[in-house]
Design a protein around this motif. Structure first.
Motif, mmCIF file in Angstrom:
data_model
loop_
_atom_site.group_PDB
_atom_site.id
_atom_site.type_symbol
_atom_site.label_atom_id
_atom_site.label_comp_id
_atom_site.label_asym_id
_atom_site.label_seq_id
_atom_site.Cartn_x
_atom_site.Cartn_y
_atom_site.Cartn_z
ATOM 1 N N SER A 118 5.860 10.934 12.442
ATOM 2 C CA SER A 118 7.244 10.482 12.585
ATOM 3 C C SER A 118 7.573 9.254 11.732
ATOM 4 O O SER A 118 8.657 8.688 11.851
ATOM 5 C CB SER A 118 7.551 10.175 14.061
ATOM 6 O OG SER A 118 6.637 9.211 14.557
ATOM 7 N N TYR A 119 6.669 8.867 10.842
ATOM 8 C CA TYR A 119 6.895 7.686 10.009
ATOM 9 C C TYR A 119 8.074 7.927 9.069
ATOM 10 O O TYR A 119 8.146 8.948 8.388
ATOM 11 C CB TYR A 119 5.633 7.359 9.209
ATOM 12 C CG TYR A 119 5.733 6.087 8.400
ATOM 13 C CD1 TYR A 119 5.846 4.851 9.026
ATOM 14 C CD2 TYR A 119 5.732 6.128 7.011
ATOM 15 C CE1 TYR A 119 5.937 3.684 8.291
ATOM 16 C CE2 TYR A 119 5.818 4.956 6.267
ATOM 17 C CZ TYR A 119 5.923 3.738 6.916
ATOM 18 O OH TYR A 119 6.007 2.573 6.177
ATOM 19 N N LYS A 120 9.012 6.977 9.052
ATOM 20 C CA LYS A 120 10.217 7.063 8.228
ATOM 21 C C LYS A 120 11.045 8.307 8.547
ATOM 22 O O LYS A 120 11.790 8.820 7.699
ATOM 23 C CB LYS A 120 9.860 7.057 6.722
ATOM 24 C CG LYS A 120 9.158 5.797 6.244
ATOM 25 C CD LYS A 120 10.103 4.632 6.157
ATOM 26 C CE LYS A 120 9.428 3.409 5.552
ATOM 27 N NZ LYS A 120 10.306 2.218 5.539
ATOM 28 N N ALA A 121 10.906 8.822 9.776
ATOM 29 C CA ALA A 121 11.536 10.097 10.127
ATOM 30 C C ALA A 121 13.044 10.089 9.971
ATOM 31 O O ALA A 121 13.644 11.113 9.626
ATOM 32 C CB ALA A 121 11.162 10.482 11.566
ATOM 33 N N HIS A 122 13.680 8.948 10.209
ATOM 34 C CA HIS A 122 15.146 8.874 10.077
ATOM 35 C C HIS A 122 15.612 9.210 8.664
ATOM 36 O O HIS A 122 16.647 9.829 8.451
ATOM 37 C CB HIS A 122 15.634 7.469 10.476
ATOM 38 C CG HIS A 122 15.185 6.393 9.534
ATOM 39 N ND1 HIS A 122 13.877 5.939 9.462
ATOM 40 C CD2 HIS A 122 15.883 5.695 8.574
ATOM 41 C CE1 HIS A 122 13.784 5.000 8.536
ATOM 42 N NE2 HIS A 122 14.971 4.841 7.985
ATOM 43 N N LYS A 123 14.789 8.821 7.683
ATOM 44 C CA LYS A 123 15.130 9.050 6.280
ATOM 45 C C LYS A 123 15.120 10.544 5.948
ATOM 46 O O LYS A 123 15.898 11.017 5.122
ATOM 47 C CB LYS A 123 14.117 8.294 5.399
ATOM 48 C CG LYS A 123 14.394 8.380 3.917
ATOM 49 C CD LYS A 123 13.444 7.479 3.147
ATOM 50 C CE LYS A 123 12.043 8.052 3.077
ATOM 51 N NZ LYS A 123 11.140 7.269 2.210
ATOM 52 N N VAL A 172 15.865 18.295 11.470
ATOM 53 C CA VAL A 172 14.559 18.564 10.844
ATOM 54 C C VAL A 172 13.678 19.295 11.850
ATOM 55 O O VAL A 172 13.668 18.950 13.038
ATOM 56 C CB VAL A 172 13.855 17.255 10.418
ATOM 57 C CG1 VAL A 172 12.510 17.559 9.762
ATOM 58 C CG2 VAL A 172 14.732 16.437 9.474
ATOM 59 N N VAL A 173 12.948 20.308 11.381
ATOM 60 C CA VAL A 173 11.942 20.951 12.225
ATOM 61 C C VAL A 173 10.584 20.769 11.552
ATOM 62 O O VAL A 173 10.396 21.137 10.390
ATOM 63 C CB VAL A 173 12.207 22.454 12.440
ATOM 64 C CG1 VAL A 173 11.190 23.017 13.440
ATOM 65 C CG2 VAL A 173 13.610 22.697 12.941
ATOM 66 N N SER A 174 9.660 20.197 12.300
ATOM 67 C CA SER A 174 8.340 19.880 11.768
ATOM 68 C C SER A 174 7.256 20.656 12.516
ATOM 69 O O SER A 174 7.350 20.878 13.725
ATOM 70 C CB SER A 174 8.084 18.372 11.913
ATOM 71 O OG SER A 174 6.835 18.014 11.375
ATOM 72 N N VAL A 190 18.793 5.035 20.663
ATOM 73 C CA VAL A 190 18.014 5.565 19.538
ATOM 74 C C VAL A 190 18.941 6.268 18.549
ATOM 75 O O VAL A 190 19.757 7.103 18.937
ATOM 76 C CB VAL A 190 16.929 6.535 20.042
ATOM 77 C CG1 VAL A 190 16.245 7.238 18.885
ATOM 78 C CG2 VAL A 190 15.909 5.785 20.883
ATOM 79 N N LYS A 191 18.818 5.923 17.273
ATOM 80 C CA LYS A 191 19.638 6.550 16.236
ATOM 81 C C LYS A 191 19.034 7.878 15.779
ATOM 82 O O LYS A 191 19.762 8.814 15.453
ATOM 83 C CB LYS A 191 19.767 5.610 15.033
ATOM 84 C CG LYS A 191 20.480 4.300 15.325
ATOM 85 C CD LYS A 191 20.468 3.412 14.102
ATOM 86 C CE LYS A 191 21.102 2.045 14.384
ATOM 87 N NZ LYS A 191 21.005 1.170 13.185
ATOM 88 N N HIS A 192 17.716 7.935 15.726
ATOM 89 C CA HIS A 192 17.018 9.159 15.315
ATOM 90 C C HIS A 192 15.847 9.387 16.265
ATOM 91 O O HIS A 192 14.963 8.542 16.385
ATOM 92 C CB HIS A 192 16.502 9.044 13.879
ATOM 93 C CG HIS A 192 15.803 10.290 13.405
ATOM 94 N ND1 HIS A 192 16.486 11.434 13.044
ATOM 95 C CD2 HIS A 192 14.489 10.577 13.252
ATOM 96 C CE1 HIS A 192 15.619 12.371 12.689
ATOM 97 N NE2 HIS A 192 14.408 11.870 12.808
ATOM 98 N N ALA A 193 15.869 10.517 16.950
ATOM 99 C CA ALA A 193 14.818 10.830 17.918
ATOM 100 C C ALA A 193 13.915 11.938 17.397
ATOM 101 O O ALA A 193 14.393 12.937 16.842
ATOM 102 C CB ALA A 193 15.441 11.263 19.244
ATOM 103 N N VAL A 194 12.621 11.741 17.578
ATOM 104 C CA VAL A 194 11.639 12.784 17.275
ATOM 105 C C VAL A 194 11.120 13.313 18.609
ATOM 106 O O VAL A 194 10.689 12.535 19.457
ATOM 107 C CB VAL A 194 10.467 12.243 16.432
ATOM 108 C CG1 VAL A 194 9.469 13.363 16.120
ATOM 109 C CG2 VAL A 194 10.976 11.616 15.144
ATOM 110 N N ILE A 195 11.196 14.614 18.795
ATOM 111 C CA ILE A 195 10.714 15.245 20.022
ATOM 112 C C ILE A 195 9.486 16.073 19.686
ATOM 113 O O ILE A 195 9.490 16.854 18.723
ATOM 114 C CB ILE A 195 11.786 16.175 20.647
ATOM 115 C CG1 ILE A 195 13.138 15.447 20.755
ATOM 116 C CG2 ILE A 195 11.321 16.660 22.009
ATOM 117 C CD1 ILE A 195 13.126 14.207 21.587
ATOM 118 N N THR A 196 8.422 15.904 20.451
ATOM 119 C CA THR A 196 7.214 16.697 20.262
ATOM 120 C C THR A 196 6.726 17.178 21.626
ATOM 121 O O THR A 196 7.313 16.854 22.656
ATOM 122 C CB THR A 196 6.118 15.893 19.524
ATOM 123 O OG1 THR A 196 5.033 16.771 19.209
ATOM 124 C CG2 THR A 196 5.610 14.732 20.368
#
Length: 289
Positions: free
Chosen positions: A281-286, A165-167, A104-110
């Motif tokens: 997380s849509y387009k989160a890498h951007k 990023v912090v969401s 994974v290049k960009h991971a979103v953790i929730t």
């Protein structure tokens, strides 16, 4: 005795622009095989996200930590509510391993809300970010965090490990917050985002539309978010997870979503992702660059 028929109001029918394309592509097929083979836990698969194929194709995936039972009972959310299981202290390493296997290049953790824990789960949060950094030094990170009941000491643990990023999601407008997010508070969520921004983080939040909010209320929420310095805003269509959850009051048109996007960019948001199938997380890498 006269039998009277009660006519219930019709629920709006799902429009054609909400039709989801089946995930395709070599990258998606490869990642799907790895998820199944190693029994990896991603929100993409467990939540049947409509953007799974697109995100995976771009090297982005979302992982949920701290179990799958939430201490809160939000009216929109399909996650189970109840008494969570004990914390798995080896979970950070498991998540880091999953990200490495999937490349994974960009991971979103929730995570779910863990109001049952004194630290709100913030220690596991910080250890997860650290573990991912060690195993995947080139992977960028977004953390989609709960409000930690507004406790700045707990929020600071996220700041200290400094994800790109912090969401934290507002989810809805002020008037509907008590109904939609029963144990949450509108001002508290704004306070969380302000604290993060004041500490130098790139901040992000998301809203669901179609719960009965008015246009002026949406725009006011956008203004409130800009006032606390929010960088990235996502806006998508609310879809009812089950009959037990809040009903869809309205399906927002593509033109209306585009209008909100234009307004948001004019307000000064760095990014605005606004369309029916957009999720947090849509387009989160951007958003990490």
């Amino acid at each position: 005795m006269i039998n009277e028929t009660v006519t219930l109001p019709e629920r709006p029918k799902k429009p054609k622009w909400l039709r989801v394309k089946l995930p395709v592509g070599k990258k998606y097929t490869e990642l799907r095989g790895l998820v199944d083979k190693y029994k990896l836990n991603t929100i993409c698969t467990s939540g049947s996200c409509p953007n799974m194929g697109e995100c995976w194709g771009e090297g982005t995936a979302t992982f949920m930590i701290l179990g799958n039972i939430c201490t809160r009972s939000c009216g929109f959310c399909g996650v189970k509510t109840g008494r969570p299981e004990t914390v798995e202290w080896d979970e950070p390493e498991k998540v880091a391993r999953s990200i490495k296997i999937m490349k994974v290049k960009h991971a979103v953790i929730t995570s779910v809300d863990r109001d049952d824990l004194k630290d709100g789960g913030s220690i596991i949060w910080a250890e997860t970010v650290d573990a991912i950094r060690r195993a995947n030094p080139n992977t960028t990170l977004e953390t989609l965090i709960p409000d930690f009941q507004g406790n700045e000491k707990l929020i600071q643990r996220i700041v200290d490990v400094h994800p790109e990023v912090v969401s934290h999601n507002m989810e809805t407008v002020r008037r509907l917050t008590r109904e939609v997010r029963i144990q949450a508070k509108y001002e508290r969520s704004l306070g969380v985002l302000k604290y993060l921004k004041d500490k130098g983080m790139r901040t992000k939040s998301g809203m669901m539309l179609g719960l009965g909010e008015r246009e002026d209320e949406v725009i006011q929420t956008m203004k409130d978010l800009r006032e606390v310095g929010l960088d990235v805003l996502t806006m998508g269509q609310y879809l009812q997870p089950s009959k037990k959850h809040l009903p869809v009051k309205e399906f927002i048109t593509p033109d209306q979503f585009k209008k909100y996007e234009t307004i948001g960019l004019e307000m000064g948001f760095m990014y605005v992702e606004s369309s029916a199938l957009v999720r947090s997380s849509y387009k989160a890498h951007k958003h990490a660059s």
